[in-house]
Design an enzyme around this catalytic site. Structure first.
Site, PDB file in Angstrom:
ATOM      1  N   GLU A   1     -62.532 -17.590  38.212  1.00 55.77           N
ATOM      2  CA  GLU A   1     -61.481 -16.589  38.061  1.00 55.77           C
ATOM      3  C   GLU A   1     -61.949 -15.206  38.492  1.00 55.77           C
ATOM      4  OE1 GLU A   1     -58.864 -14.334  34.607  1.00 55.77           O
ATOM      5  OE2 GLU A   1     -60.220 -15.951  34.039  1.00 55.77           O
TER       6      GLU A   1
ATOM      7  N   GLU B   1     -51.332 -12.626  34.605  1.00 55.84           N
ATOM      8  CA  GLU B   1     -52.007 -13.929  34.718  1.00 55.84           C
ATOM      9  C   GLU B   1     -51.383 -14.655  35.913  1.00 55.84           C
ATOM     10  OE1 GLU B   1     -54.533 -15.112  33.131  1.00 55.84           O
ATOM     11  OE2 GLU B   1     -54.618 -14.296  31.092  1.00 55.84           O
TER      12      GLU B   1
END
Length: 263
Positions: free
Chosen positions: A23, A144
């Site tokens: 990520e 997100e």
């Protein structure tokens, strides 16, 4: 407008992982693209990033820096993970805020602009007690951008053109929320290229070498004549003389074949 742009995680903290990706790397790539679009296309926008390369930085260091700088807005970029089955996009403001707050109004504006372009399921506008939303003195939003452990979302996340589009969606939302004005004549950027490689590992080695010399760099995937290459960028400048000074730094570090392109 002063934007504190926070690519989540970094360094020893990879964040979520899945489908061969960390990520922290995705967050940084999207954030850089947001910064570059804002710097090139908009007037009177000042962007400070919590990190511009892969390094460890605590949450408290990030929020303290943003607060001390007097940022007008805090934007934290993330990707999600769950169990491989969850999909989609969502964003968060702090759980203590009302739906009629200024921060909620910003979320109301930015969220649909991102959803318009990101090809992800809309999981909605949410609230949470995250540190970067709680400890910031300015309005803050955490996005997100897909589930990195979901195969369908990950196929998008891996695509550099998708990340560019998502960055543009964030910028479109910011421009509406803060009434940003476009440059009458967008800046011509001078970009330092410090190597192009067909091997991703070789490009990472070059990036790591430059960073060890104190030179910010990252590798961007590009398609040339139908083949994928990894092009190492070591800076982008609106003034040619600044680009030439950076080019000299790169060459002095031993990268003799570095050059400038207009981007």
């Amino acid at each position: 407008m002063k934007l504190y742009l926070d690519p989540g995680h970094g360094g020893s903290d990879p964040g979520a992982q899945g489908n061969g990706m960390d990520e922290k790397t995705v967050n940084l790539d999207i954030a850089r693209r947001i910064r570059n679009i804002l710097n090139q296309d908009y007037k009177n926008v000042h962007v400070r990033m919590s990190r511009t390369y892969d390094r460890t930085k605590s949450l408290s260091a990030r929020t303290t820096e943003a607060n001390n700088w007097g940022a007008d807005y805090y934007l934290s970029i993330h990707c999600n993970s769950f169990n491989g089955s969850a999909r989609g996009y969502e964003d968060f403001i702090h759980s203590s805020l009302s739906d009629s707050s200024t921060t909620a109004a910003y979320q109301d504006t930015i969220h649909p602009e991102i959803i318009k372009v990101n090809q992800l399921q809309n999981r909605g506008q949410k609230k949470a007690n995250f540190h970067v939303l709680r400890e910031t003195t300015m309005s803050a939003l955490l996005t997100e951008n897909g589930f990195i452990d979901n195969a369908q979302d990950a196929a998008l996340i891996k695509d550099a053109s998708w990340r560019q589009t998502v960055a543009q969606g964030h910028v479109n939302g910011l421009a509406q929320a803060f009434n940003l004005k476009k440059q009458e004549d967008p800046k011509q950027l001078y970009v330092i290229i410090a190597g192009s490689f067909q091997s991703k590992k070789n490009s990472k080695d070059r990036v790591n070498y430059l960073q060890s010399k104190g030179i910010e760099a990252f590798a961007d995937a590009v398609t040339i004549s139908g083949e994928q290459w990894y092009r190492v960028q070591a800076g982008a400048f609106s003034k040619k003389e600044n680009a030439e000074a950076q080019l000299k730094r790169v060459r002095d570090a031993g990268i003799n074949d570095a050059y400038i392109i207009h981007g």
